[in-house]
Each structure stands twice: as structure tokens, then as C-alpha cells.
Design a protein around this motif. Sequence first.
Motif, short mmCIF file in Angstrom:
data_model
loop_
_atom_site.label_atom_id
_atom_site.label_comp_id
_atom_site.label_asym_id
_atom_site.label_seq_id
_atom_site.Cartn_x
_atom_site.Cartn_y
_atom_site.Cartn_z
N HIS A 1 0.85 -1.19 0.00
CA HIS A 1 0.00 0.00 0.00
C HIS A 1 0.89 1.24 0.00
O HIS A 1 1.89 1.29 0.72
CB HIS A 1 -0.91 0.02 1.23
N ALA B 1 3.52 5.44 7.54
CA ALA B 1 3.75 4.20 6.80
C ALA B 1 4.46 3.17 7.68
O ALA B 1 4.10 1.98 7.67
CB ALA B 1 4.58 4.49 5.55
N SER C 1 2.72 -0.36 8.84
CA SER C 1 3.36 -1.63 8.51
C SER C 1 3.53 -2.49 9.76
O SER C 1 3.40 -3.72 9.72
CB SER C 1 4.73 -1.39 7.86
N TYR D 1 3.47 -0.83 3.94
CA TYR D 1 3.15 0.54 3.52
C TYR D 1 4.41 1.33 3.22
O TYR D 1 5.42 1.21 3.91
CB TYR D 1 2.36 1.26 4.63
#
Length: 340
Positions: free
Chosen positions: A57, A76, A80, A88
Motif C-alpha cells: 500500500h 507508513a 506496517s 506501507y
Amino acid sequence: MPRHSSLTFAPFRRDPAPRARVNGRRRHRAIGAAVLASAAVLGMGACAGGEAGQAFHSIGTGGTGGVYYPLGGSLAARLSAADSAGRYTAEVTGGSVENVNRVMAGQIDLGFALGISAYEAYHNGIDGGAPASDLRVIAPLYPNVVHVLAASGSGIGSVADFAGRRVSVGSAGSGTEQTAQQVLAAYGLSYDDVSVQYLSFSESAAALRDGALDAAILSVGFPAAAVLEATTAGGVELVAIDGAGRDALLEAHPYYDVGTIPGGAYPGADTEVATVSMNNWLVGRADLDTRIVDHLLTILRDDREELGRVHEMAGQIDLAGLARAPIPLHPAAEAFVPGG
């Protein structure tokens, strides 16, 4: 929310033939194309799934010198760690407008965006495109404050004095440029009335100091590094957004709020400066996986102190802002509205 008046503004469009451009724009376009190509690869990876069944993502942020990128990188990393099903990454992008367009194209999952970019895309489309009816607010972020800067001794005491002057409106196609167009219009001006310069924040600061620019409009959280840079050297002043111009802006566009720049926030600005503010948001598509939304909002609710160590603006994030979103919320975000 301010009431709309009879004052109207044309939908946001990029100037097809800007009078001035930053050196290296062609190189930047090439970089942008490479980023889009990379995004397409990431998108295919997300469909196929990552290692050990993880899906990739991506989060669209902004330039490396702003708030979006470091905050996006921290989010991010935390996503993750919290989401065993996803991995991410934060991407460098051109900012709000690019992020909204790439979210709608399915090239990124989440994007940082100013209220103006989200609202205009949802209701009017961007650059003549169809309205982005599937765009949704995922989370509130921090407010941007509109900073208007002018060279000392230029005789500029109001945006109304910009006629015939060299004015930076931000990078072409950015949320700041959208804001600048509307600020000018509120004071009865358009790009035809000024010498438009498409400069980044740091470039605007340098040009003001060097006498290559008369004024600049920046939409950014404060204290902003570029504004500190410009005002510390002297020869640059903050200009208020007030009076009939501010009233017109507030009544015509519901995503603006009354704002102030506190006295002492910048060198030489000892008294409070009137202006307007606008919130930043994380946006995604209506079909974004509920799992992602739940993890993200839980992090923003519970880990703001940790995020604030990455950038102080994270301390201003408040989930109560979900109730004031400029476009519809993602269904999973509605459960996080305080008192909702």
C-alpha cells in the motif's frame, strides 16, 4: 460553516502558458513520469500481494522539504507494524492535486490533501475532469495557514496591491496554487493582473530576499521554515488577509476558516496577523479496505505524541475534525467521529 455568497470562482485550472517557470521543470516532469510508472508497478504488486501474503500500500505525500513527507513516512512505518496483512510506503509526490488524482486512478491508496483540493475534486473535478464522486476523507490532519509575504518597501499593504507585481503562487498544480488563485479572486484579481511565478516555498523565500519577487502566497503550517528563512534575513513582511477580501473568501468557499498568525511567530512580526486557514486531510477511495482505515485512525488517535516527535504539526491532529470534513467520510471513519 460560512454561507455562500453571490461571489463565484471559476473551477481550478492550471495556466496553460505560465509567464515564468522554475528552471528544470522539464526534468521535474520526467521525474513525475517516473514516479507514476513506479506507482503503476506498486499497484500491480498490491493486486498480486507482497511477500508472505502481504499487500503493498502506498501513501502519496509531497516534497521532501515539507510536512507531508516526514509525517507520511512515520505513518507508513507504524501502519506496517500494526497491519500484518500490509506493507506501507510513503511516496514523494507533487502534493495535494497529484495525490487526489492518483488516489482516484488507483495508483496510490492514501493521499495527503488540502481541503481545497479534496472539495474541488469531489464537486467540480480538476482540470476539466469529471467530479471525483468516490473520493472520501479518511482522517483529519493539521491546519495550513495562508501566509502572504511582500518585499519591504514595495508599497504592498494588501493583496489588492498585487496588480502588476511579480507574485509567487506556489508550484504549478499544487494546493497552494489553488489557494492563491482564490485569494487573488477574492480581492478582484486574476493571473492576468499579476506576473505569475510558479515557485516552491524555499524558492519564493530566496527570490523575495534577492529582490526577484514582490510577493508570495504560501499555504503551510506555522512556523514555516521558508517564512522563517525569508523574515529572518529582513526585507520581507507578512501581509494580512482581512476586510472585504477575507469575507468574500470565507463566504464563497466552505473549507476556509478565520485564522491568525500569532505575534512573535516570525522575526519582525510582533503583532498578530489576520489571515485564513484550511485543514489538511488524508483521502482515499470509498472502496478502500476498512482494515486500513481502522489501523490508520487508531494510530492517529493513540500515537500522536510519537508522531509529534517526527514533526510538531502532528500534535495538532484531532479526530474531532472528522465532523467538519469538506467531503463525505469513508464509512469506516464514521465510527471514529467523537460523540458520533
